[in-house]
Design an enzyme around this catalytic site. Structure first.
Site, PDB file in Angstrom:
ATOM      1  CD  GLU A 107      -5.610   2.864  -1.403  1.00  0.00           C
ATOM      2  OE1 GLU A 107      -5.060   4.312  -0.988  1.00  0.00           O
ATOM      3  OE2 GLU A 107      -6.157   2.756  -2.506  1.00  0.00           O
ATOM      4  CB  THR A 150      -3.162  -4.019  10.470  1.00  0.00           C
ATOM      5  OG1 THR A 150      -3.748  -3.889   9.272  1.00  0.00           O
ATOM      6  CG2 THR A 150      -2.833  -2.397  10.913  1.00  0.00           C
ATOM      7  N   PRO A 151      -1.672  -7.131  10.869  1.00  0.00           N
ATOM      8  CG  PRO A 151      -0.058  -8.588  11.576  1.00  0.00           C
ATOM      9  CD  PRO A 151      -0.174  -7.061  11.279  1.00  0.00           C
ATOM     10  NE  ARG A 170       0.830  -9.408   2.156  1.00  0.00           N
ATOM     11  CZ  ARG A 170       0.590  -8.346   2.360  1.00  0.00           C
ATOM     12  NH1 ARG A 170       1.069  -7.755   3.427  1.00  0.00           N
ATOM     13  NH2 ARG A 170       0.483  -7.381   1.116  1.00  0.00           N
ATOM     14  CG  ASP A 193       9.300  -0.580   5.459  1.00  0.00           C
ATOM     15  OD1 ASP A 193       8.536  -0.709   4.933  1.00  0.00           O
ATOM     16  OD2 ASP A 193       9.841  -1.563   6.302  1.00  0.00           O
ATOM     17  CB  VAL A 232      -1.092   0.060   1.188  1.00  0.00           C
ATOM     18  CG1 VAL A 232      -1.395   1.326   1.327  1.00  0.00           C
ATOM     19  CG2 VAL A 232      -2.027  -1.105   1.079  1.00  0.00           C
ATOM     20  CG  ASN A 255     -11.410  -5.223   2.413  1.00  0.00           C
ATOM     21  OD1 ASN A 255     -11.708  -4.808   1.045  1.00  0.00           O
ATOM     22  ND2 ASN A 255     -10.291  -5.111   2.823  1.00  0.00           N
ATOM     23  CB  CYS A 286      -7.079  -7.138   3.126  1.00  0.00           C
ATOM     24  SG  CYS A 286      -5.536  -6.348   3.301  1.00  0.00           S
TER      25      CYS A 286
HETATM   26  N1  LIG Z   1      -2.129  -5.046   0.396  1.00  0.00           N
HETATM   27  C1  LIG Z   1      -3.478  -4.291  -0.224  1.00  0.00           C
HETATM   28  O1  LIG Z   1      -3.692  -4.609  -1.179  1.00  0.00           O
HETATM   29  C2  LIG Z   1      -4.087  -3.544   1.037  1.00  0.00           C
HETATM   30  C3  LIG Z   1      -3.683  -3.487   2.196  1.00  0.00           C
HETATM   31  N2  LIG Z   1      -4.393  -2.603   3.185  1.00  0.00           N
HETATM   32  C4  LIG Z   1      -4.035  -2.164   4.437  1.00  0.00           C
HETATM   33  O2  LIG Z   1      -2.726  -1.518   4.543  1.00  0.00           O
HETATM   34  C5  LIG Z   1      -1.795  -1.757   5.581  1.00  0.00           C
HETATM   35  C6  LIG Z   1      -0.423  -2.329   4.851  1.00  0.00           C
HETATM   36  O3  LIG Z   1      -0.649  -3.390   4.253  1.00  0.00           O
HETATM   37  P1  LIG Z   1       0.539  -3.851   2.994  1.00  0.00           P
HETATM   38  O4  LIG Z   1       1.296  -2.667   2.637  1.00  0.00           O
HETATM   39  O5  LIG Z   1      -0.084  -4.997   2.357  1.00  0.00           O
HETATM   40  O6  LIG Z   1       1.470  -4.260   4.114  1.00  0.00           O
HETATM   41  P2  LIG Z   1       2.972  -4.702   3.772  1.00  0.00           P
HETATM   42  O7  LIG Z   1       3.513  -6.047   5.132  1.00  0.00           O
HETATM   43  O8  LIG Z   1       3.333  -5.013   2.573  1.00  0.00           O
HETATM   44  O9  LIG Z   1       3.627  -3.427   4.176  1.00  0.00           O
HETATM   45  C7  LIG Z   1       3.768  -2.902   5.461  1.00  0.00           C
HETATM   46  C8  LIG Z   1       5.186  -2.376   5.761  1.00  0.00           C
HETATM   47  O10 LIG Z   1       5.376  -1.505   7.032  1.00  0.00           O
HETATM   48  C9  LIG Z   1       6.758  -1.590   7.718  1.00  0.00           C
HETATM   49  N3  LIG Z   1       6.804  -1.215   9.009  1.00  0.00           N
HETATM   50  C10 LIG Z   1       6.152  -2.001  10.121  1.00  0.00           C
HETATM   51  N4  LIG Z   1       6.319  -1.103  11.193  1.00  0.00           N
HETATM   52  C11 LIG Z   1       6.927  -0.038  10.575  1.00  0.00           C
HETATM   53  C12 LIG Z   1       7.404   1.211  11.583  1.00  0.00           C
HETATM   54  N5  LIG Z   1       7.103   1.431  12.895  1.00  0.00           N
HETATM   55  N6  LIG Z   1       8.107   2.212  10.639  1.00  0.00           N
HETATM   56  C13 LIG Z   1       8.103   1.854   9.425  1.00  0.00           C
HETATM   57  N7  LIG Z   1       7.618   0.850   8.777  1.00  0.00           N
HETATM   58  C14 LIG Z   1       7.146   0.041   9.390  1.00  0.00           C
HETATM   59  C15 LIG Z   1       6.941  -3.212   7.230  1.00  0.00           C
HETATM   60  O11 LIG Z   1       8.252  -3.285   7.489  1.00  0.00           O
HETATM   61  C16 LIG Z   1       6.450  -3.182   6.160  1.00  0.00           C
HETATM   62  O12 LIG Z   1       7.251  -3.347   5.024  1.00  0.00           O
HETATM   63  C17 LIG Z   1      -2.468  -2.737   6.145  1.00  0.00           C
HETATM   64  O13 LIG Z   1      -3.180  -2.480   7.430  1.00  0.00           O
HETATM   65  C18 LIG Z   1      -3.596  -3.544   5.100  1.00  0.00           C
HETATM   66  O14 LIG Z   1      -4.730  -4.194   5.777  1.00  0.00           O
HETATM   67  C19 LIG Z   1      -5.461  -1.694   2.520  1.00  0.00           C
HETATM   68  C20 LIG Z   1      -5.808  -1.820   1.300  1.00  0.00           C
HETATM   69  C21 LIG Z   1      -5.107  -2.799   0.167  1.00  0.00           C
HETATM   70  O1  LIG Z   2      -8.118  -4.132   1.681  1.00  0.00           O
HETATM   71  C1  LIG Z   2      -7.401  -4.595   0.763  1.00  0.00           C
HETATM   72  O2  LIG Z   2      -6.363  -5.289   0.861  1.00  0.00           O
HETATM   73  C2  LIG Z   2      -8.011  -4.855  -0.609  1.00  0.00           C
HETATM   74  O3  LIG Z   2      -8.538  -6.067  -0.552  1.00  0.00           O
HETATM   75  C3  LIG Z   2      -9.264  -6.443  -1.867  1.00  0.00           C
HETATM   76  O4  LIG Z   2      -8.472  -6.592  -2.871  1.00  0.00           O
HETATM   77  P1  LIG Z   2      -7.168  -7.764  -3.075  1.00  0.00           P
HETATM   78  O5  LIG Z   2      -7.453  -8.490  -1.978  1.00  0.00           O
HETATM   79  O6  LIG Z   2      -6.182  -7.122  -3.362  1.00  0.00           O
HETATM   80  O7  LIG Z   2      -7.758  -8.334  -4.467  1.00  0.00           O
HETATM   81  P2  LIG Z   2      -9.377  -8.910  -4.887  1.00  0.00           P
HETATM   82  O8  LIG Z   2      -9.466  -8.456  -6.158  1.00  0.00           O
HETATM   83  O9  LIG Z   2     -10.263  -8.189  -4.245  1.00  0.00           O
HETATM   84  O10 LIG Z   2      -9.300 -10.560  -4.924  1.00  0.00           O
HETATM   85  C4  LIG Z   2      -9.157 -10.943  -3.610  1.00  0.00           C
HETATM   86  C5  LIG Z   2      -9.234 -12.396  -3.477  1.00  0.00           C
HETATM   87  O11 LIG Z   2     -10.736 -12.876  -4.022  1.00  0.00           O
HETATM   88  C6  LIG Z   2     -10.630 -13.461  -5.254  1.00  0.00           C
HETATM   89  N1  LIG Z   2     -11.770 -13.297  -6.036  1.00  0.00           N
HETATM   90  C7  LIG Z   2     -12.031 -12.145  -6.413  1.00  0.00           C
HETATM   91  C8  LIG Z   2     -13.209 -11.903  -7.099  1.00  0.00           C
HETATM   92  C9  LIG Z   2     -14.031 -13.028  -7.481  1.00  0.00           C
HETATM   93  O12 LIG Z   2     -15.023 -12.632  -8.237  1.00  0.00           O
HETATM   94  N2  LIG Z   2     -13.710 -14.166  -7.161  1.00  0.00           N
HETATM   95  C10 LIG Z   2     -12.817 -14.505  -6.345  1.00  0.00           C
HETATM   96  O13 LIG Z   2     -12.383 -15.817  -5.934  1.00  0.00           O
HETATM   97  C11 LIG Z   2      -9.337 -13.182  -5.857  1.00  0.00           C
HETATM   98  O14 LIG Z   2      -8.840 -14.228  -6.729  1.00  0.00           O
HETATM   99  C12 LIG Z   2      -8.298 -12.934  -4.446  1.00  0.00           C
HETATM  100  O15 LIG Z   2      -7.964 -14.299  -4.146  1.00  0.00           O
HETATM  101  C13 LIG Z   2     -10.207  -5.445  -2.223  1.00  0.00           C
HETATM  102  O16 LIG Z   2     -10.890  -5.670  -3.471  1.00  0.00           O
HETATM  103  C14 LIG Z   2      -9.806  -4.145  -2.235  1.00  0.00           C
HETATM  104  O17 LIG Z   2     -10.870  -3.147  -2.376  1.00  0.00           O
HETATM  105  C15 LIG Z   2      -9.042  -3.995  -0.869  1.00  0.00           C
HETATM  106  O18 LIG Z   2      -8.312  -2.266  -0.843  1.00  0.00           O
END
Ligand SMILES: NC(=O)C1=CN([C@@H]2O[C@H](COP(=O)(O)OP(=O)(O)OC[C@H]3O[C@@H](n4cnc5c(N)ncnc54)[C@H](O)[C@@H]3O)[C@@H](O)[C@H]2O)C=CC1
Ligand SMILES: O=C(O)[C@H]1O[C@H](OP(=O)(O)OP(=O)(O)OC[C@H]2O[C@@H](n3ccc(=O)[nH]c3=O)[C@H](O)[C@@H]2O)[C@H](O)[C@@H](O)[C@@H]1O
Length: 470
Positions: free
Chosen positions: A162, A93-94, A347, A35, A14, A225, A277
């Site tokens: 996001e 935020t696992p 993940r 980071d 993100v 979500n 997520c």
């Molecule tokens: N992955 C996605 O598509 C989405 C994720 N989110 C949310 O966004 C957040 C981040 O998710 P990701 O980017 O996927 O996680 P990620 O695990 O890829 O990245 C998080 C980063 O934060 C770093 N970090 C941890 N503590 C820190 C600190 N004190 N100072 C500086 N860096 C630090 C970690 O080393 C890591 O690189 C989560 O809350 C997730 O739920 C929201 C929408 C989409």
């Molecule tokens: O908070 C988050 O992390 C994000 O989570 C999802 O995004 P993401 O997990 O990256 O991808 P998606 O396209 O939502 O797919 C999630 C899972 O559902 C599956 N999926 C999706 C759509 C569908 O019709 N069927 C299905 O099995 C995908 O293959 C995948 O394994 C949401 O779509 C985002 O809006 C959100 O920001």
């Protein structure tokens, strides 16, 4: 307040893409993404843009344009905090793996550490933006930590969840359905909201920028979500019924999706949803509902996860029963390991859990994924088995049942069965006639994504089993 300097804590899936797009669209703002993970930052700074730590279509292009101009990646967290007027928190935020709320609640220790570090370093007023997905009312906790230093610095906490999806992150950021900004409804809170609105207004229309109170914003992210995942579990639940009634789940999805009240998106039956997520956020919602003494609401949402686990297990069971009730010492080729196409993120990928079930039955799992390396695949399985408390000896023995290839032909050669776990487009273009010749007979294809041409494969001689098809 006109923002001139942004810092983002967390350079992950993100933080990296969102800040790259803000930097690209707002050249007058300096954006520094920091980071604690040195190798991650080194990869973001790699001269070769193919080595960025996150694979996303078009991301390299965006980073290539903004990096070094007004976009910087660094491990110097303190200096970046000090210099910023606005700080995004985009750390992980696992789900908690210990103590109170284990297996359900979001682990907020990384977010809390960020707040403490900001409170310690800040010398002038700052806007703090929650970008991480957080339980409703976390802003209150952050505000309490930030305000308790007594150094007179004022902080405004905003919620700006996001909504990007991996694999389409850049497209989603450029053309967001909406961005959501929640803040306190005080004059200072409204001013902070406006500062963030002004940033997004560089490329989004006013109607794409929603503002709410801070609690609605936090809760909307968990709700979005949960609704999306609920649709997948709903169609996956019906896929099981399709398989015993000779209905076709893709036809059913199309038939209901053309009703404008239902809509066509997120109705693709699959081996089960993955990603970092959906599961974590629903578990978090369930935990919150139980915490606020709403057990019926909690049970309702929990069923989305229960059904998803069932779907992954059902797929593995179908492979075992089709292969004459054992996969012991059989070569099962996994096409795909990522949780969806066009990402290198694994993940909570369904592949991990399907592999686990099959390995338990003695299978040899041979994996090909165009973007996921061997080390990641083995680390995913190791993490799962360590959580289950397996001994090192047992883990090593199980890891020896996994083989990873960079050439799909080798992965498929002399396989007993192929299982499609990720919907990568390239799988559709393979020479399936040749693959058939080189496989053990009867040759099985289990299409966990319904992407292959089942009729064509059946004509070649394969026994094809999709999701939700009789
Ligand atoms: N992955 C996605 O598509 C989405 C994720 N989110 C949310 O966004 C957040 C981040 O998710 P990701 O980017 O996927 O996680 P990620 O695990 O890829 O990245 C998080 C980063 O934060 C770093 N970090 C941890 N503590 C820190 C600190 N004190 N100072 C500086 N860096 C630090 C970690 O080393 C890591 O690189 C989560 O809350 C997730 O739920 C929201 C929408 C989409
Ligand atoms: O908070 C988050 O992390 C994000 O989570 C999802 O995004 P993401 O997990 O990256 O991808 P998606 O396209 O939502 O797919 C999630 C899972 O559902 C599956 N999926 C999706 C759509 C569908 O019709 N069927 C299905 O099995 C995908 O293959 C995948 O394994 C949401 O779509 C985002 O809006 C959100 O920001």
């Amino acid at each position: 307040m006109k923002i001139k300097n942004i810092c983002c804590l967390g350079a992950g899936y993100v933080g990296g893409p969102t800040m790259s797009v803000i930097a690209l669209k707002c050249p007058e703002i300096k954006v520094t993404v920091v980071d604690l993970n040195e190798s991650r930052i080194a990869a973001w700074n790699d001269e070769n843009l193919d080595n960025l730590p996150v694979y996303e279509p078009r991301l390299a292009e965006v980073v290539g344009e903004a990096r070094g101009r007004n976009l910087f990646f660094s491990t110097d967290v303190d200096n970046a905090i000090d210099a910023a007027d606005m700080i995004f928190i985009a750390v992980n935020t696992p789900t908690k793996t210990y103590g109170e709320g284990k297996g359900m609640a979001a682990d907020l220790k990384f977010v809390e550490l960020c707040a403490r570090q900001i409170a310690r370093i800040a010398k002038n007023d700052k806007i703090i933006v929650e970008k991480s997905t957080l339980p409703v009312r976390t802003a209150e906790t952050l505000q309490t930590i930030l305000d308790s230093t007594g150094n007179g610095v004022k902080f405004e906490v905003l919620s700006n969840p996001e909504f990007l999806a991996e694999g389409t992150a850049i497209e989603d950021l450029f053309n967001a359905d909406r961005v959501l900004i929640g803040g306190q409804q005080t004059p200072e809170g409204k001013e902070a909201i406006q500062s963030l609105v002004d940033i997004y207004a560089h490329w989004l229309k006013p109607e794409q920028i929603l503002t709410t109170n801070v609690w609605s914003s936090e809760l909307s992210k968990l709700t979005a979500n949960s609704f999306l995942a609920q649709r997948i579990s709903s169609i996956n639940a019906l896929s099981a019924l399709c398989e015993v009634t000779e209905a076709n789940v893709d036809e059913v999805a199309n038939a209901i999706g053309t009703d404008s009240r239902i809509g066509p998106k997120f109705l693709k039956a699959s081996v089960g949803f993955g990603g970092s997520c959906f599961q974590k956020d629903i578990l978090n919602l369930v935990y919150l509902c139980r915490f606020f003494n709403l057990p019926e609401v909690a049970d309702y949402w929990e069923q989305v996860i229960i059904l998803n686990d069932y779907q992954k297990y059902r797929f593995a069971k179908k492979i075992i029963s089709s292969l004459f009730n054992t996969v012991s010492d059989k070569k099962i080729t996994f096409l795909g390991w990522a949780f969806k196409k066009d990402t290198n993120d694994t993940r909570e990928s369904a592949a991990i859990y399907v592999a686990e079930h099959l390995i338990e039955d003695g299978a040899q799992i041979h994996v090909y994924d165009p973007k996921v390396p061997e080390a990641k695949i083995k680390a995913d399985m190791r993490y799962l088995w360590e959580l289950k408390g397996f001994t090192e000896q047992k883990i090593e023995a199980k890891l020896n049942q996994i083989y990873v290839y960079s050439d799909p032909k080798e992965a498929l050669d002399q396989a007993h069965a192929v299982a499609v776990l990720t919907e990568w487009d390239e799988f559709k273009t393979y020479d399936w006639e040749n693959i058939y010749i080189k496989m053990y007979k009867p040759a099985f294809v289990f299409d966990g994504r319904n992407i292959l041409d089942a009729e064509k494969l059946t004509n070649i001689g394969f026994r094809v089993k999709g999701i939700g098809k009789g």
